[in-house]
Design a protein around this motif. Structure first.
Motif, PDB file in Angstrom:
ATOM      1  N   ALA A 295       0.830  -1.207   0.000  1.00  0.00           N
ATOM      2  CA  ALA A 295       0.000   0.000   0.000  1.00  0.00           C
ATOM      3  C   ALA A 295       0.863   1.254   0.000  1.00  0.00           C
ATOM      4  CB  ALA A 295      -0.921  -0.012   1.222  1.00  0.00           C
ATOM      5  N   SER A 296       1.883   1.266   0.851  1.00  0.00           N
ATOM      6  CA  SER A 296       2.732   2.452   0.971  1.00  0.00           C
ATOM      7  C   SER A 296       3.542   2.693  -0.298  1.00  0.00           C
ATOM      8  CB  SER A 296       3.656   2.297   2.180  1.00  0.00           C
ATOM      9  OG  SER A 296       4.278   3.518   2.485  1.00  0.00           O
ATOM     10  N   VAL A 297       4.109   1.623  -0.858  1.00  0.00           N
ATOM     11  CA  VAL A 297       4.869   1.757  -2.099  1.00  0.00           C
ATOM     12  C   VAL A 297       3.968   2.254  -3.222  1.00  0.00           C
ATOM     13  CG1 VAL A 297       6.148   0.497  -3.867  1.00  0.00           C
ATOM     14  CG2 VAL A 297       6.553  -0.006  -1.475  1.00  0.00           C
ATOM     15  N   ALA A 298       2.773   1.689  -3.331  1.00  0.00           N
ATOM     16  CA  ALA A 298       1.842   2.117  -4.372  1.00  0.00           C
ATOM     17  C   ALA A 298       1.436   3.573  -4.190  1.00  0.00           C
ATOM     18  CB  ALA A 298       0.609   1.219  -4.379  1.00  0.00           C
ATOM     19  N   ALA A 299       1.245   4.003  -2.937  1.00  0.00           N
ATOM     20  CA  ALA A 299       0.896   5.399  -2.693  1.00  0.00           C
ATOM     21  C   ALA A 299       1.988   6.330  -3.206  1.00  0.00           C
ATOM     22  CB  ALA A 299       0.651   5.630  -1.205  1.00  0.00           C
ATOM     23  N   CYS A 300       3.246   5.962  -2.958  1.00  0.00           N
ATOM     24  CA  CYS A 300       4.364   6.762  -3.488  1.00  0.00           C
ATOM     25  C   CYS A 300       4.320   6.794  -5.008  1.00  0.00           C
ATOM     26  CB  CYS A 300       5.699   6.192  -3.015  1.00  0.00           C
ATOM     27  SG  CYS A 300       6.050   6.471  -1.281  1.00  0.00           S
ATOM     28  N   GLY A 301       4.061   5.640  -5.621  1.00  0.00           N
ATOM     29  CA  GLY A 301       3.991   5.573  -7.070  1.00  0.00           C
ATOM     30  C   GLY A 301       2.847   6.400  -7.627  1.00  0.00           C
ATOM     31  N   LEU A 302       1.707   6.358  -6.960  1.00  0.00           N
ATOM     32  CA  LEU A 302       0.545   7.129  -7.412  1.00  0.00           C
ATOM     33  C   LEU A 302       0.801   8.629  -7.297  1.00  0.00           C
ATOM     34  CD1 LEU A 302      -2.222   4.890  -5.826  1.00  0.00           C
ATOM     35  CD2 LEU A 302      -1.896   5.278  -8.280  1.00  0.00           C
ATOM     36  N   LEU A 303       1.497   9.036  -6.249  1.00  0.00           N
ATOM     37  CA  LEU A 303       1.848  10.454  -6.121  1.00  0.00           C
ATOM     38  C   LEU A 303       2.801  10.877  -7.236  1.00  0.00           C
ATOM     39  CD1 LEU A 303       2.290  10.719  -2.245  1.00  0.00           C
ATOM     40  CD2 LEU A 303       0.478  11.764  -3.625  1.00  0.00           C
ATOM     41  N   GLU A 304       3.781  10.025  -7.527  1.00  0.00           N
ATOM     42  CA  GLU A 304       4.713  10.308  -8.618  1.00  0.00           C
ATOM     43  C   GLU A 304       3.962  10.374  -9.947  1.00  0.00           C
ATOM     44  OE1 GLU A 304       8.034  11.371 -10.423  1.00  0.00           O
ATOM     45  OE2 GLU A 304       8.150  10.826  -8.293  1.00  0.00           O
ATOM     46  N   LEU A 305       3.066   9.434 -10.184  1.00  0.00           N
ATOM     47  CA  LEU A 305       2.304   9.397 -11.421  1.00  0.00           C
ATOM     48  C   LEU A 305       1.394  10.609 -11.534  1.00  0.00           C
ATOM     49  CD1 LEU A 305       1.469   7.959 -14.007  1.00  0.00           C
ATOM     50  CD2 LEU A 305      -0.078   6.534 -12.635  1.00  0.00           C
ATOM     51  N   SER A 306       0.811  11.025 -10.426  1.00  0.00           N
ATOM     52  CA  SER A 306      -0.039  12.207 -10.435  1.00  0.00           C
ATOM     53  C   SER A 306       0.737  13.437 -10.890  1.00  0.00           C
ATOM     54  CB  SER A 306      -0.618  12.441  -9.035  1.00  0.00           C
ATOM     55  OG  SER A 306      -1.340  13.657  -8.970  1.00  0.00           O
ATOM     56  N   ALA A 307       1.984  13.513 -10.474  1.00  0.00           N
ATOM     57  CA  ALA A 307       2.817  14.656 -10.867  1.00  0.00           C
ATOM     58  C   ALA A 307       3.178  14.616 -12.349  1.00  0.00           C
ATOM     59  CB  ALA A 307       4.089  14.683 -10.024  1.00  0.00           C
ATOM     60  N   GLN A 308       3.176  13.403 -12.945  1.00  0.00           N
ATOM     61  CA  GLN A 308       3.563  13.258 -14.350  1.00  0.00           C
ATOM     62  C   GLN A 308       2.364  13.257 -15.301  1.00  0.00           C
ATOM     63  OE1 GLN A 308       6.742  13.459 -14.820  1.00  0.00           O
ATOM     64  NE2 GLN A 308       7.214  13.218 -12.655  1.00  0.00           N
ATOM     65  N   ALA A 309       1.188  12.970 -14.792  1.00  0.00           N
ATOM     66  CA  ALA A 309       0.000  12.864 -15.638  1.00  0.00           C
ATOM     67  C   ALA A 309      -0.273  14.188 -16.343  1.00  0.00           C
ATOM     68  CB  ALA A 309      -1.208  12.435 -14.808  1.00  0.00           C
ATOM     69  N   GLU A 310      -0.803  14.091 -17.557  1.00  0.00           N
ATOM     70  CA  GLU A 310      -0.973  15.279 -18.400  1.00  0.00           C
ATOM     71  C   GLU A 310      -2.376  15.870 -18.318  1.00  0.00           C
ATOM     72  OE1 GLU A 310       2.082  13.803 -21.882  1.00  0.00           O
ATOM     73  OE2 GLU A 310       0.023  13.056 -21.836  1.00  0.00           O
ATOM     74  N   VAL A 311      -3.327  15.097 -17.837  1.00  0.00           N
ATOM     75  CA  VAL A 311      -4.718  15.540 -17.767  1.00  0.00           C
ATOM     76  C   VAL A 311      -5.085  15.752 -16.305  1.00  0.00           C
ATOM     77  CG1 VAL A 311      -7.090  14.979 -18.390  1.00  0.00           C
ATOM     78  CG2 VAL A 311      -5.204  14.211 -19.846  1.00  0.00           C
ATOM     79  N   SER A 312      -5.727  16.862 -16.014  1.00  0.00           N
ATOM     80  CA  SER A 312      -6.006  17.211 -14.618  1.00  0.00           C
ATOM     81  C   SER A 312      -6.874  16.171 -13.928  1.00  0.00           C
ATOM     82  CB  SER A 312      -6.684  18.580 -14.541  1.00  0.00           C
ATOM     83  OG  SER A 312      -7.894  18.593 -15.286  1.00  0.00           O
ATOM     84  N   ILE A 313      -7.807  15.561 -14.666  1.00  0.00           N
ATOM     85  CA  ILE A 313      -8.667  14.559 -14.033  1.00  0.00           C
ATOM     86  C   ILE A 313      -7.856  13.335 -13.620  1.00  0.00           C
ATOM     87  CG2 ILE A 313      -9.337  13.405 -16.199  1.00  0.00           C
ATOM     88  CD1 ILE A 313     -12.164  13.151 -14.981  1.00  0.00           C
ATOM     89  N   GLU A 314      -6.838  12.976 -14.407  1.00  0.00           N
ATOM     90  CA  GLU A 314      -5.960  11.865 -14.033  1.00  0.00           C
ATOM     91  C   GLU A 314      -5.083  12.254 -12.855  1.00  0.00           C
ATOM     92  OE1 GLU A 314      -3.612  10.296 -17.226  1.00  0.00           O
ATOM     93  OE2 GLU A 314      -5.083   8.718 -17.575  1.00  0.00           O
ATOM     94  N   GLN A 315      -4.568  13.466 -12.879  1.00  0.00           N
ATOM     95  CA  GLN A 315      -3.756  13.937 -11.759  1.00  0.00           C
ATOM     96  C   GLN A 315      -4.528  13.814 -10.456  1.00  0.00           C
ATOM     97  OE1 GLN A 315      -2.760  17.954 -12.799  1.00  0.00           O
ATOM     98  NE2 GLN A 315      -1.371  17.365 -14.455  1.00  0.00           N
ATOM     99  N   GLU A 316      -5.785  14.249 -10.501  1.00  0.00           N
ATOM    100  CA  GLU A 316      -6.609  14.227  -9.292  1.00  0.00           C
ATOM    101  C   GLU A 316      -6.977  12.803  -8.896  1.00  0.00           C
ATOM    102  OE1 GLU A 316      -8.106  15.869  -6.006  1.00  0.00           O
ATOM    103  OE2 GLU A 316      -7.005  16.904  -7.604  1.00  0.00           O
TER     104      GLU A 316
END
Length: 329
Positions: A295-316
Motif C-alpha cells: 500500500a505504501s509503495v503504491a501510494a508513493c507511485g501514485l503520487l509520482e504518477l499524479s505529478a507526471q500525468a498530463e490531464v487534470s482529471i488523471e492527476q486528481e
C-alpha cells in the motif's frame, strides 16, 4: 508515503495530521535505533512479542532503516535522526560492491541517496556511483535486461518486476557523474519489462525466466507471489513507482501508458479500506493477509504518477487514491 505529501486542498490530509503521523514514526525510529544498537544489524520485521528481527547489510531491505532516519531528520531537523542515519548508512557502504543481485537500488538509493540529497557530501555520491556500476554489471545487452539474481537450478536468467524500482539509481547516476550509458541501459530494461511483465489487464507477473542464449521466455513464475499467473500486490506497487519514474527520467510515453494501466488495475482491486490483499488473485480473498508495504509503495507511485500525468482529471484521480491509501494506513 507521508513524507511525499504536501497538503493542497480541503479534502486532503492536513499538515497537522501529517506532522502527527511523522512525529509518531520518529519516536518509533528512535526507539528502534536504541533497541537494535549495532549499525551492523538492520530491522526487517517484528516478532509476536514486538521485538525486531534484524538482518545484515547484504539483505535487500537493509537500506530502508537509514532512509527513514534521513527523512525524519529532513522533516524535524532533530540531530538525533541525523546521527542515527549516518551510523546506519555507514554500515551499508560495503554493499556498493554487491554484484550478486539487483537490490542496490533498494539498498543504496534509499540510504546513500537520501544522505547525498540532504548533505551533498562527496563520499556519499561516490558510493552511489559505485553502487550503480555494480547494478549495471548485471545487464546483458543481448537480452536488454538486468538479471535479478543467480537462478541456481530453478531459473536460467530470472528477471523481476521489482527491478523497476532499482532503475532510479541508474537514471540518477547517469546524470550524476557515472556512465551516461546507464540511462539507455535502464530505459531498455524498462521497455522490455513493460512488454513482457505487464499484462493486457494492467496486472504484472513478478518473475520471468529467460533463455540467456536466445532471450526467449522460458516460463512465468514467482519469488514472492501466489503463482506465475497471479498478481502480487507489492510487485504491482513497485511497478507503478518504477514506470512513473522511468517516464519522468526519459519522457518515453510507453512508460506513462504502463504506469497508468498498472495504477488503474491496482486501484480497481483495492478493498473498501484501501489496503491491498497480499496477492490480488488469491482465491481466499477476502480472508487473506494484507500488505501494508504494498500500500505504501503504491501510494508513493501514485503520487509520482499524479505529478507526471498530463490531464487534470488523471492527476486528481491518482492523487486522491494515494491519499485514501495513506489515510487508511
Amino acid at each position: 508515503a507521508c513524507a511525499r505529501l504536501t497538503p493542497r486542498g480541503a479534502n486532503e490530509i492536513s499538515a497537522a495530521e501529517l506532522n502527527e503521523v511523522l512525529d509518531f514514526a520518529g519516536k518509533q525510529l528512535l526507539r528502534s535505533a536504541e533497541e537494535i544498537g549495532s549499525a551492523g544489524r538492520f530491522p526487517r520485521f517484528t516478532g509476536p512479542g514486538g521485538a525486531w528481527a534484524t538482518v545484515d547489510s547484504h539483505q535487500w531491505s537493509s537500506g530502508f532503516f537509514a532512509g527513514c532516519l534521513w527523512l525524519l531528520w529532513e522533516h524535524s531537523g532533530d540531530e538525533r535522526f541525523r546521527r542515527c542515519a549516518e551510523k546506519w548508512t555507514a554500515g551499508m557502504e560495503k554493499e556498493k560492491y554487491n554484484r550478486e543481485n539487483h537490490n542496490n537500488g533498494f539498498m543504496m538509493f534509499t540510504s546513500f541517496g537520501n544522505a547525498y540529497r540532504l548533505t551533498k557530501k562527496e563520499e556519499y555520491r561516490e558510493t552511489l556511483i559505485e553502487s550503480a556500476r555494480s547494478l549495471a554489471s548485471l545487464y546483458d545487452p543481448k537480452l536488454g535486461l538486468i538479471k535479478a539474481m543467480d537462478g541456481g537450478l530453478k531459473w536460467k536468467y530470472p528477471v523481476l518486476v521489482d527491478t523497476m524500482v532499482n532503475l532510479e539509481l541508474l537514471f540518477w547516476a547517469a546524470r550524476g557523474g557515472g556512465d551516461p550509458a546507464w540511462r539507455a541501459l535502464a530505459e531498455t530494461h524498462a521497455l522490455r519489462t513493460a512488454h513482457d511483465h505487464v499484462r493486457a489487464d494492467g496486472s504484472t507477473c513478478q518473475l520471468i525466466d529467460y533463455d540467456p542464449a536466445t532471450g526467449d521466455i522460458l516460463k512465468y513464475d514467482i519469488l514472492c507471489g501466489l503463482s506465475g499467473q497471479s498478481a502480487w500486490a507489492r510487485g504491482q506497487g513497485q511497478a507503478i513507482y518504477g514506470f512513473a519514474v522511468a517516464y519522468r527520467e526519459t519522457g518515453n510515453r510507453v512508460f506513462l501508458g504502463a504506469a497508468r494501466r498498472l495504477a488503474d488495475y491496482f486501484i480497481s482491486q483495492l478493498p473498501p479500506d484501501k489496503v491491498p490483499y497480499w496477492d490480488f488473485r488469491d482465491p481466499g480473498i477476502p480472508n487473506v493477509i494484507r500488505d501494508t508495504s504494498a500500500a505504501s509503495v503504491a501510494a508513493c507511485g501514485l503520487l509520482e504518477l499524479s505529478a507526471q500525468a498530463e490531464v487534470s482529471i488523471e492527476q486528481e484521480r491518482f492523487r486522491t487514491a494515494a491519499i485514501e491509501i495513506v489515510r487508511s494506513l
